[in-house]
Design a protein around this motif. Structure first.
Motif, PDB file in Angstrom:
ATOM      1  N   ASN A 217      16.668  -4.395  44.153  1.00 30.58           N
ATOM      2  CA  ASN A 217      15.326  -3.793  44.214  1.00 30.58           C
ATOM      3  C   ASN A 217      15.070  -2.793  43.079  1.00 30.58           C
ATOM      4  OD1 ASN A 217      16.786  -1.541  44.836  1.00 30.58           O
ATOM      5  ND2 ASN A 217      16.230  -1.497  47.007  1.00 30.58           N
TER       6      ASN A 217
ATOM      7  N   THR B 142       6.664  -1.845  42.931  1.00 29.08           N
ATOM      8  CA  THR B 142       6.435  -0.701  42.039  1.00 29.08           C
ATOM      9  C   THR B 142       5.145  -0.954  41.258  1.00 29.08           C
ATOM     10  OG1 THR B 142       7.733  -1.671  40.253  1.00 29.08           O
ATOM     11  CG2 THR B 142       8.913  -0.250  41.798  1.00 29.08           C
TER      12      THR B 142
ATOM     13  N   ALA C 162      11.064  -4.432  46.813  1.00 25.75           N
ATOM     14  CA  ALA C 162      10.440  -3.178  46.377  1.00 25.75           C
ATOM     15  C   ALA C 162       9.164  -3.532  45.619  1.00 25.75           C
ATOM     16  CB  ALA C 162      11.391  -2.421  45.464  1.00 25.75           C
TER      17      ALA C 162
ATOM     18  N   ALA D  98       8.046   7.218  46.837  1.00 27.24           N
ATOM     19  CA  ALA D  98       9.324   6.667  46.358  1.00 27.24           C
ATOM     20  C   ALA D  98      10.495   7.269  47.134  1.00 27.24           C
ATOM     21  CB  ALA D  98       9.472   6.945  44.863  1.00 27.24           C
TER      22      ALA D  98
ATOM     23  N   ARG E  60      10.574   5.727  50.682  1.00 29.54           N
ATOM     24  CA  ARG E  60      11.035   4.331  50.676  1.00 29.54           C
ATOM     25  C   ARG E  60      12.538   4.270  50.426  1.00 29.54           C
ATOM     26  NH1 ARG E  60       8.942  -0.065  52.518  1.00 29.54           N
ATOM     27  NH2 ARG E  60       9.938  -1.215  50.834  1.00 29.54           N
TER      28      ARG E  60
ATOM     29  N   ASP F  62       7.490   1.808  46.005  1.00 31.48           N
ATOM     30  CA  ASP F  62       8.904   2.185  45.876  1.00 31.48           C
ATOM     31  C   ASP F  62       9.127   3.004  44.612  1.00 31.48           C
ATOM     32  OD1 ASP F  62      10.629   0.344  47.975  1.00 31.48           O
ATOM     33  OD2 ASP F  62       8.671  -0.479  47.446  1.00 31.48           O
TER      34      ASP F  62
END
Ligand code: 5AD
Ligand code: SF4
Length: 496
Positions: free
Chosen positions: A461, A359, A357, A428, A431, A387
Motif C-alpha cells: 500500500n 492517495t 490505499a 493519513a 488510516r 491514506d
C-alpha cells in the motif's frame, strides 16, 4: 581531436524522414563515437571521466534521467553525485515555480565548478527547456552552459554528447557557442537506447508519453506533447528483460494511464487497453509487484478495478488525483468529474479492494477558490479518508488557461492550504494507525539514512516500514510485523 580516429560526421547525417529503427541505428553510431571522445578525455585527464545527472520532478523525469545516465555510462563515463563532474546534466521540471527557481539556483553554482575544472561540460534538458523564455534566460545569463535540448528529442542525446565534444574542433558546422535543439513536438518513440537503473530490484517502465487532458492549471501537455503509447509487445519485452535481470517490482508510468492505447487504436493499430496491459505485466514470471502512476478519475474503469482486485501482486495502492473537491473549481480546472462522482469512485474501490490505499494530489489556491470551495475539499478528504496526499499551492504557469484567470490573495491561499494540509495529515495518521499489529509483506529498498542499523521497506500500500537489518536485505521481500505507527510510517520487525 584525432580525425583519423573519429570518423567524419558526413556519414551520420540526419535524413529527416528516417524511421524509428533508422534513428536508433544512427544514435548507436553516435554512441560509439562518444566512446572515442570519452577515451580522449580519459587520456587528457589521466583518469576515467565522471558524469552527474541532476534530476528534478516526477517519475517521468526520473526515468529520463536513467536514460541519460545509461548513455553516459555506456560511453565510458563513471557516475558521481558531485555537480563538479566532467559532464553534468540538469534534467529540469516546470510543473510548479518552486522547481524552476531551485534549478536556476543550482545552475548558478555550476559556474564555480567549471572554473575549477575547465574541461567540464554542462548540459540542460527537460520540461523547462520547452519554454522559450527559459532557453533565452540561459543564453543570456549562463554563458557556461554547453548544451540545451528538450523533452521530445532526448533520444538524440548520444548525438548531442558528440556535438559537445566536437563543437570546438571545426568537425562540423554549428550555430554559435552552445548546442541548442528544442523540438515543439514529436511522434517518435525510439526504443532500446541504454538506460541505467537506480535500483537493481525495481524499475519504472514508460507505457506512454504526453497528456491530452489540458487541465487548465497544468503545463504538462505543452511541454510533454500529445499522448503517445508504446506498443504493448515492446513494453512486455522490456518487463521480461527486467525480470530476467533480477527486477521484482515494476511501476508502469504515464501521465494518464487509463487512456493507454487509445492513440494507437485511433491510428488503426490494434492495442491492449490499460487493464489488459496491467494484467499481462502482473503475469510476467518473476514480477512480484506491479505499481502504476497515474490514473485519472474521469477515466478509471470497472475493468481496471477488477484487474487490480483479482491480481494480488498488483499493488494495493491507487493514486487518484482529486485536485479539488468543489464542483465549481473542478469545472474551471477542466477535470470532467464532480465531487460526488469522485467520492462514488473511491467508495467503489474501497468496497471492491478493501486493503487498497487511496492517495491523492490536491491544489490549494486555484483562481477563484473561496472558503466554501475549500470546505468541499475538506469534505471529500473526510469522506474518502485518504491514506496520504500531496498538497500543492497553485502556481501560475505561463501559457495555461488558468494563468489568465483572476488570482486570489496570498493570505487566502495560505489559509486554505493549511486547512487542507492538516485534514490530509489527520486522515493519513488515522488510516495508517489501523494497520498497527498486522503482519504485511514488505520489499526492502535501502539502508535507513538516519540510522544504518535499520533498513526501509515498502508495503504493497506504499507505506514505509523501518526494520532492524542490513544491506544484504535490499531487494528482498519479508513478512513484517508492524509494531508502532509513527504517523505516516511504521517501525516493525521481520517475522520471516
Ligand atoms: N500548480 C500547483 N500544482 C500543480 N500540479 C500540476 N500543475 C500545477 C500547478 N500549476 C500538481 C497537480 C498534479 C501534480 C503532479 O502536480 O496536483 O496532479
Ligand atoms: Fe496535467 Fe491534467 Fe495531464 Fe495530469 S491529467 S498531466 S494534471 S493536464
Amino acid at each position: 581531436m584525432n580525425e583519423t580516429q573519429i570518423p567524419s560526421r558526413f556519414l551520420l547525417k540526419n535524413t529527416g524522414e528516417n524511421t524509428n529503427e533508422d534513428e536508433l541505428a544512427r544514435q548507436k553510431v553516435f554512441l560509439e563515437r562518444a566512446r572515442l571522445h570519452a577515451g580522449e578525455l580519459e587520456r587528457l585527464l589521466g583518469r576515467t571521466p565522471t558524469f552527474c545527472v541532476v534530476n528534478f520532478g516526477c517519475q517521468a523525469n526520473a526515468k529520463d534521467s536513467e536514460k541519460l545516465a545509461g548513455v553516459l555510462r555506456s560511453a565510458g563515463f563513471t557516475g558521481t553525485e558531485s555537480e563538479g563532474a566532467d559532464f553534468v546534466i540538469y534534467n529540469t521540471c516546470t510543473v510548479r515555480d518552486n522547481a524552476d527557481n531551485h534549478f536556476f539556483g543550482r545552475l548558478g553554482r555550476a559556474s564555480h565548478f567549471k572554473k575549477e575544472n575547465p574541461s567540464m561540460k554542462i548540459a540542460v534538458c527537460g520540461c523547462m527547456m520547452q519554454e522559450q523564455g527559459n532557453v533565452d534566460k540561459i543564453r543570456k545569463s549562463y554563458p557556461y552552459v554547453d548544451l540545451i535540448f528538450g523533452t521530445h528529442n532526448l533520444f538524440r542525446f548520444p548525438e548531442y554528447l558528440c556535438d559537445v565534444y566536437e563543437k570546438d574542433t571545426g568537425a562540423f558546422d554549428i550555430r554559435g557557442q552552445k548546442i541548442i535543439d528544442i523540438w515543439d513536438k514529436t511522434d517518435r518513440i525510439v526504443e532500446d537506447l541504454p538506460a541505467e537503473r537506480k535500483y537493481s530490484f525495481k524499475a519504472g517502465v514508460n507505457i506512454m508519453f504526453g497528456c491530452d487532458n489540458f487541465c487548465t492549471y497544468c503545463i504538462v501537455p505543452y511541454v510533454r506533447g500529445r499522448e503517445r503509447s508504446r506498443n504493448a509487445s515492446e513494453i512486455l519485452r522490456e518487463v521480461e528483460a527486467l525480470a530476467a535481470d533480477g527486477v521484482c517490482e515494476v511501476m508502469l508510468l504515464g501521465q494518464n494511464v487509463d487512456s493507454y492505447g487509445l492513440d494507437l487504436i485511433k491510428k488503426g493499430e490494434p492495442s491492449m487497453s490499460f487493464p489488459e496491459l496491467l494484467e499481462a505485466v502482473a503475469h510476467v514470471p518473476g514480477i512480484e509487484r506491479v505499481r502504476f502512476m497515474t490514473p485519472h478519475p474521469k477515466d478509471m474503469s470497472d475493468d481496471l478495478i477488477e484487474v487490480i482486485r483479482r491480481n494480488p501482486n498488483i499493488a494495493r495502492h491507487i493514486h487518484l488525483p482529486l485536485q479539488s473537491g468543489s464542483d465549481r473549481i473542478l469545472k474551471k480546472m477542466n477535470r470532467h468529474y464532480t465531487k460526488e462522482q469522485y467520492i462514488a469512485l473511491a467508495e467503489k474501490i474501497r468496497e471492491r479492494i478493501p486493503d487498497a490505499a487511496i492517495t491523492t494530489d490536491i491544489i490549494a489556491g486555484f483562481p477563484g477558490e473561496e472558503m466554501c470551495d475549500v470546505e468541499d475539499t475538506l469534505d471529500v478528504i473526510r469522506r474518502v479518508g485518504f491514506d496520504n496526499a500531496y498538497t500543492f499551492i497553485y502556481s501560475i504557469r505561463r501559457g495555461t488557461p488558468a494563468a489568465k484567470m483572476e488570482q486570489i490573495p496570498e493570505e487566502q491561499v495560505k489559509e486554505g492550504f493549511d486547512k487542507i494540509l492538516s485534514a490530509v495529515q489527520e486522515s493519513a495518521r488515522n488510516r495508517a494507525s489501523i494497520l498497527t499489529g498486522r503482519t504485511m509483506r514488505a520489499l526492502v529498498e535501502e539502508v535507513n539514512k538516519q540510522d544504518p542499523q535499520y533498513v526501509s521497506a515498502r508495503l504493497s500500500n506504499n507505506i514505509i516500514v523501518h526494520i532492524p537489518g542490513d544491506e544484504s536485505m535490499i531487494g528482498k521481500f519479508y513478512d513484517v510485523h508492524l509494531d508502532t505507527c509513527k504517523g505516516f510510517y511504521f517501525f516493525g520487525t521481520v517475522v520471516r
